[in-house]
Design a protein around this motif. Structure first.
Motif, PDB file in Angstrom:
ATOM      1  N   ALA B 303      73.098  25.135  35.083  1.00 55.99           N
ATOM      2  CA  ALA B 303      72.024  25.786  34.320  1.00 55.99           C
ATOM      3  C   ALA B 303      70.664  25.390  34.885  1.00 55.99           C
ATOM      4  N   ALA B 304      70.526  24.120  35.251  1.00 54.93           N
ATOM      5  CA  ALA B 304      69.257  23.667  35.807  1.00 54.93           C
ATOM      6  C   ALA B 304      68.959  24.396  37.107  1.00 54.93           C
ATOM      7  N   ARG B 305      69.977  24.517  37.948  1.00 53.50           N
ATOM      8  CA  ARG B 305      69.781  25.210  39.229  1.00 53.50           C
ATOM      9  C   ARG B 305      69.411  26.670  38.996  1.00 53.50           C
ATOM     10  N   LEU B 306      70.132  27.330  38.087  1.00 49.86           N
ATOM     11  CA  LEU B 306      69.875  28.751  37.837  1.00 49.86           C
ATOM     12  C   LEU B 306      68.521  28.969  37.175  1.00 49.86           C
ATOM     13  N   ALA B 307      67.991  27.928  36.513  1.00 47.25           N
ATOM     14  CA  ALA B 307      66.661  28.056  35.926  1.00 47.25           C
ATOM     15  C   ALA B 307      65.582  27.827  36.979  1.00 47.25           C
ATOM     16  N   GLY B 308      66.000  27.656  38.217  1.00 46.13           N
ATOM     17  CA  GLY B 308      65.027  27.540  39.293  1.00 46.13           C
ATOM     18  C   GLY B 308      64.502  26.129  39.510  1.00 46.13           C
TER      19      GLY B 308
END
Lengths: 261, 421
Positions: B303-308
């Protein structure tokens, strides 16, 4: 065969998009398009390439070849952040929420509101409350971690994140797969109202019934290629099923028959 | 308005609005105070330990002199533990901090005795800065290794544990380096290492004013924007409680007189450093994007990665910070010993990890609190201090520490299971 409704530049469009992982072609020469206010059902078996396609549209993967155009202009989606900046928001199947953070923190994850360089918790809580109220989502305490919320509530948080940041293109990967009937109806109502507001929506779902209910068009994929597209009022569910399983376009929809419009 | 529990999926409608476990009556009182159950439990546990040792040592434990010593003994672990919380929250571990402590401590001893042999304040400051830079560099290298090469942090820092312990030996071929300049010794809280009575009152007064001001401002702002607040008596209880705590702390620190002059010693410099580090780290976790991202990554890396969020950079910064804090602890310990030895900080990583875990940091990642870890450090230091007063052999001290660690984690697991039901 994948042209959008007539007379407008597509909101977002892909041309010849290809991607392979270690010699396996996950996507080959994929062209899809989406108009403002349009809901496009993206269908296909597991491994058909839907997830790869949406990860490219959301900036998580970079294509080996091909173009992505927004409003006719080519864009390079090199990271989730660039996609978000262009107004492409994605709601992932696994929700992509950090369970240990509270509701407001999740909605603003990666795009926190700051005041003087410091997190502005109060504004985020207020704004989160506003957007949740707009979606008629009832959450009593926005300062609680999200891990003990229901699937529907979590989905609503993911959606409100997209809405708060004014998505122009919304990608929804199985938005209702984990939800009960009532919550599914709530999410579906939300999709309809976003459509009214002119948001273009990619809807990935296994539920053909829902897709026919919500989508204007469907695009079917198989083995990394687009089998074909059709307006939902021009095909039957059985015909679409045939496209998914056999990878064949029904006779009356074949490109030569000029099916669309 | 929003505190009302009108959502059927959020819990039984008749129950208390929070998920705190335990019997109904205390739970609802706790819920009203909106306290963190774990912190309350830890404060009670520390109070119990202090009381028990006080009785067992016939009234020696809770004297100003012993509590002053205890605070100095807590400093080294207390400085490092907040960094370890961030490391563990991000689903990593750092086994190398004891060795980094020893390595940087030895390096600072060498710098202090050979490069700045004259006793000057700027020589001591430069020694410290060079040591901190070295620690940060070591941490950044390890973090880069973990983040970009994908080697598990357990392995990278296990390697670091061996390498930097060896490095501490190699710096002087095993020789102990002493004595250090008097200005540098201040960092250890020795003879001149306290700030004295008046300055302690100044620090305490400033702290109390800051607490009062932030509490008032937060309350007013939330009230003005229509956000839920604690009720006035509860808020008064909280603010008053923290003010009393500061007052008590200053009184204890000033209660221990310097035997030479008879004047109050006041807050020891290493304790001041520990408190400052803890305060800054609490602020970082609560108020900065960086802190938010550390916890987001721990809760759901994808989720952290996908949130940029740039998760590689995040990992590197967290390890760099850990290295910096280990070097700070190295300065404190070396200054306190007044010598650089190659064994300084041996096994410190285990005390720090234990303190973090006792303080509620979950090795599964995503959960942890700086104040909790700080209390964990106080708890462990209290046990060791008390056992020293009782003249228990060090073998028994290790047994007790190990048992307490296991008990604390077991309690946590049991509580979590009950909460999940």
């Amino acid at each position: 065969m994948t042209s959008p409704p007539q007379g407008s530049t597509p909101l977002i469009e892909t041309r010849g998009l290809s991607k392979s992982f270690g010699g396996v072609h996950a996507l080959e020469n994929v062209a899809v398009s989406l108009a403002p206010g349009e809901v496009l059902g993206l269908l296909g078996h597991n491994g058909a390439g839907k997830s790869t396609l949406i990860k490219m549209l959301s900036g998580a993967y970079i294509a080996d070849a091909g173009q992505i155009l927004m409003n006719g202009q080519e864009v390079r989606l090199t990271s989730p952040r660039t996609a978000q900046r262009l107004g492409i928001e994605t709601i992932y199947q696994n929700l992509a929420l950090a369970d240990n953070l509270d509701v407001a923190s999740n909605i603003f994850l990666g795009r926190e509101l700051l005041r003087g360089g410091v997190l502005d918790e109060d504004s985020m809580e207020l704004e989160a409350r506003k957007v949740l109220d707009r979606l008629k989502v009832n959450l009593p305490d926005l300062k609680k971690p999200v891990f003990n919320l229901s699937g529907g509530q979590r989905q609503c948080i993911a959606i409100s994140r997209a809405i708060y940041f004014k998505a122009k293109v919304l990608i929804m990967d199985e938005p209702t797969a984990a939800l009960g009937p009532q919550e599914t109806e709530q999410v579906n109502a939300l999709i309809r109202s976003l459509k009214q507001e002119g948001v273009g929506i990619f809807l990935i779902s296994h539920d053909l019934h829902d897709v026919f209910d919500l989508a204007d068009r469907v695009t079917v994929m198989k083995n990394g290629r687009v089998v074909g597209s059709a307006r939902t009022d021009a095909v039957t569910q059985d015909e679409v099923l045939e496209m998914i399983i056999a990878g064949k376009v029904p006779g009356h929809l074949s490109p030569s028959a000029a099916p669309l419009n | 308005m929003t505190r009302l529990n009108n959502d059927p999926q959020h819990g039984p409608p008749t129950g208390p609005p929070t998920g705190l476990s335990g019997p109904a009556a205390p739970a609802s009182v706790l819920a009203q105070l909106n306290l963190n159950g774990r912190l309350v439990f830890m404060v009670l546990a520390i109070a119990g330990i202090w009381l028990a040792f006080h009785l067992l040592t016939q009234g020696t434990f809770m004297t100003s002199r012993n509590l002053w010593n205890l605070s100095v003994q807590t400093a080294s672990v207390g400085v490092m533990v907040s960094g370890m919380v961030l490391i563990i929250v991000m689903r990593n571990i750092d086994l190398s901090i004891g060795s980094i402590l020893g390595f940087t401590g030895m390096a600072m001893a060498v710098i202090n005795t050979r490069i700045f042999p004259q006793d000057t304040w700027w020589g001591a400051v430069l020694t410290l800065l060079l040591g901190l830079a070295l620690g940060t560099l070591v941490g950044v290298i390890q973090g880069t290794w973990v983040a970009t090469l994908g080697v598990p942090s357990f392995i990278v820092t296990l390697g670091g544990l061996l390498m930097f312990r060896g490095g501490a030996w190699l710096l002087t071929s095993g020789q102990t380096v002493a004595p250090l300049s008097e200005s540098f010794q201040v960092l250890g809280g020795g003879l001149n290492g306290s700030i004295g009575g008046p300055w302690s009152w100044a620090v305490g007064g400033l702290l109390m004013a800051a607490l009062l001001w932030t509490d008032l401002r937060t309350y007013q702002q939330r009230a003005r924007r229509g956000l839920p607040n604690r009720s006035v008596p509860v808020q008064a209880l909280f603010t008053g409680g923290s003010l009393l705590l500061v007052l008590g702390f200053i009184l204890v620190m000033n209660g221990y007189a310097d035997p030479r002059s008879g004047l109050p010693r006041g807050i020891p410099v290493p304790v001041l450093i520990m408190l400052a580090v803890t305060a800054v780290m609490m602020w970082v976790v609560r108020a900065t994007r960086f802190g938010r991202y550390v916890f987001a990554y721990g809760g759901n890396p994808e989720a952290a990665r996908l949130a940029g969020i740039n998760t590689q950079q995040l990992t590197i910064v967290v390890f760099g910070l850990m290295g910096l804090l280990a070097a700070l602890a190295g300065a404190i310990q070396t200054a306190r010993l007044n010598a650089g030895t190659n064994s300084t900080g041996t096994l410190a990583e285990l005390s720090v990890i234990a303190a973090a875990v006792i303080g509620g940091t979950s090795l599964a990642g995503g959960t942890g609190s700086i104040p909790g870890a700080f209390l964990g450090a106080v708890l462990m230091a209290s046990l060791i201090n008390g056992m020293l007063l009782l003249d228990l052999p060090s073998a028994w001290q290790n047994v007790v520490q190990g048992l307490v660690l296991m008990l604390a984690v077991t309690l946590d697991v049991v509580m979590q299971k009950r909460r999940a039901k």
